[in-house]
Design an enzyme around this catalytic site. Structure first.
Site, short mmCIF file in Angstrom:
data_model
loop_
_atom_site.label_atom_id
_atom_site.label_comp_id
_atom_site.label_asym_id
_atom_site.label_seq_id
_atom_site.Cartn_x
_atom_site.Cartn_y
_atom_site.Cartn_z
N ASP A 1 0.82 -1.22 0.00
CA ASP A 1 0.00 0.00 0.00
C ASP A 1 0.85 1.27 0.00
OD1 ASP A 1 -2.55 -0.90 -0.03
OD2 ASP A 1 -2.89 -0.73 2.12
N LYS B 1 -2.52 4.43 -3.51
CA LYS B 1 -2.81 5.75 -4.06
C LYS B 1 -1.50 6.52 -4.19
CE LYS B 1 -6.26 9.24 -3.23
NZ LYS B 1 -7.54 9.42 -2.63
N MET C 1 -7.67 9.70 9.08
CA MET C 1 -8.13 10.37 7.85
C MET C 1 -9.07 11.53 8.17
SD MET C 1 -8.75 6.87 5.65
CE MET C 1 -9.44 5.94 7.00
N1 SAH Z 1 -4.57 0.37 8.74
C1 SAH Z 1 -3.94 1.62 9.13
C2 SAH Z 1 -4.84 2.81 8.84
C3 SAH Z 1 -5.12 2.98 7.36
S1 SAH Z 1 -6.10 4.39 7.02
C4 SAH Z 1 -3.54 1.55 10.61
O1 SAH Z 1 -3.94 0.61 11.31
O2 SAH Z 1 -2.80 2.44 11.06
C5 SAH Z 1 -4.86 5.60 6.65
C6 SAH Z 1 -4.78 6.60 7.77
O3 SAH Z 1 -4.09 6.05 8.88
C7 SAH Z 1 -4.03 7.86 7.46
O4 SAH Z 1 -4.82 8.79 6.73
C8 SAH Z 1 -3.73 8.37 8.85
O5 SAH Z 1 -4.87 8.91 9.46
C9 SAH Z 1 -3.40 7.08 9.56
N2 SAH Z 1 -1.97 6.75 9.53
C10 SAH Z 1 -1.40 5.66 8.99
N3 SAH Z 1 -0.05 5.68 9.19
C11 SAH Z 1 0.21 6.81 9.87
C12 SAH Z 1 1.39 7.42 10.39
N4 SAH Z 1 2.59 6.86 10.26
N5 SAH Z 1 1.27 8.58 11.06
C13 SAH Z 1 0.09 9.17 11.23
N6 SAH Z 1 -1.07 8.66 10.76
C14 SAH Z 1 -1.01 7.50 10.10
#
Ligand code: SAH
Length: 253
Positions: free
Chosen positions: A41, A63, A177
């Site tokens: 991803d 994306k 998000m």
């Molecule tokens: N499955 C992922 C979330 C996917 S949705 C999880 O469990 O973390 C994608 C969102 O996750 C981003 O828009 C942001 O809100 C958050 N996110 C993922 N990685 C991040 C990071 N390193 N720092 C801050 N927010 C993060």
């Protein structure tokens, strides 16, 4: 400890954690060391991909640069076709695959196609990412409940399916998000009874060298986000638990 062998023709759905490769699980590293193809991803960093075995095919399906994301059906069709070719297929997702990661949809498609699979959970950004900023999502005297929610629905708006008044009562509110809809979300939470001066912590690129943290309040969050230019991917946490950052902020962010 004997970690599992990755059989040919299986798909393993693996959580990569929020960025820092040190947060990969032993199961994730074991899987990366055996996979023939790694389908990853947008939020997966190079350090993490570095654990793939030499010669593994790395396929980006996420994306990129304002392009629309590939359709879910396109992704699962690819996973299924690699599995039918007898490959060990590793589907690598940021954080935890079942936390706003559409992991359940991918698994449902694999089940429908009769493809054997395994799920390897990961550290989600909404817990592990916040911990790097010194935010504990629960703590006994300050917040005894936490709610995780997405800040946008499929149309890009703040989700209608959320009961904002009920959400406003949670000890800690952790949002994924949510950056784009922050003003709208803050209005709904304040209307639902959340204090407008409730502490908000925004953690962008958590656990990576680019990590950035903004401390603000619910009322000021949207304006402060715009003013300081902090951007996605970011976790937004709302609640008095953020005040613990004063003592828990071990990485000085
Ligand atoms: N499955 C992922 C979330 C996917 S949705 C999880 O469990 O973390 C994608 C969102 O996750 C981003 O828009 C942001 O809100 C958050 N996110 C993922 N990685 C991040 C990071 N390193 N720092 C801050 N927010 C993060």
């Amino acid at each position: 400890m004997k970690l599992p062998t990755f059989p040919a023709g299986e798909v393993w759905l693996v959580g990569a954690g929020p960025g820092d490769a040190g947060l990969l699980t032993l199961h994730a590293v074991n899987a990366l060391g055996q996979a023939d193809v790694v389908v990853y991803d947008a939020l997966i960093g190079e350090d993490v991909l570095g654990y793939a075995r030499d010669g593994a095919e790395l396929v980006f399906l996420g994306k990129r640069g304002g392009q629309p994301s590939p359709k879910q059906s396109e992704i699962t069709t690819r996973l299924i076709s690699y599995a039918h070719d007898g490959k060990r297929v590793l589907r690598l997702k940021g954080g935890d695959p079942f936390m706003f990661g559409r992991g359940a949809e991918e698994v449902a498609d694999l089940v429908a196609a009769d493809i054997p699979f395994r799920v390897i959970p990961g550290i989600t950004a909404g817990i592990g990412g916040l911990a790097y900023a010194g935010v504990a999502v629960t703590s006994r005297d300050v917040n005894s409940s936490v709610i995780f929610l997405t800040g946008h629905d499929q149309r890009g708006h703040s989700p209608d399916t959320v009961d904002w008044t009920a959400t406003a009562k949670a000890g800690m509110i952790v949002m994924y998000m949510a950056m784009r809809n922050m003003a709208e979300i803050a209005d709904k939470l304040i209307a639902g009874g959340r204090p407008s001066d409730d502490p908000v912590c925004v953690v962008a690129n958590a656990t990576t060298p680019d990590m950035q943290v903004l401390d603000t309040t619910l009322q000021r969050a949207a304006a402060d986000i715009a003013a300081c230019g902090i951007c996605a991917p970011a976790i937004v946490s709302i609640g008095r638990g953020n005040l613990l950052r004063e003592t828990l902020n071990w990485c000085g962010a």
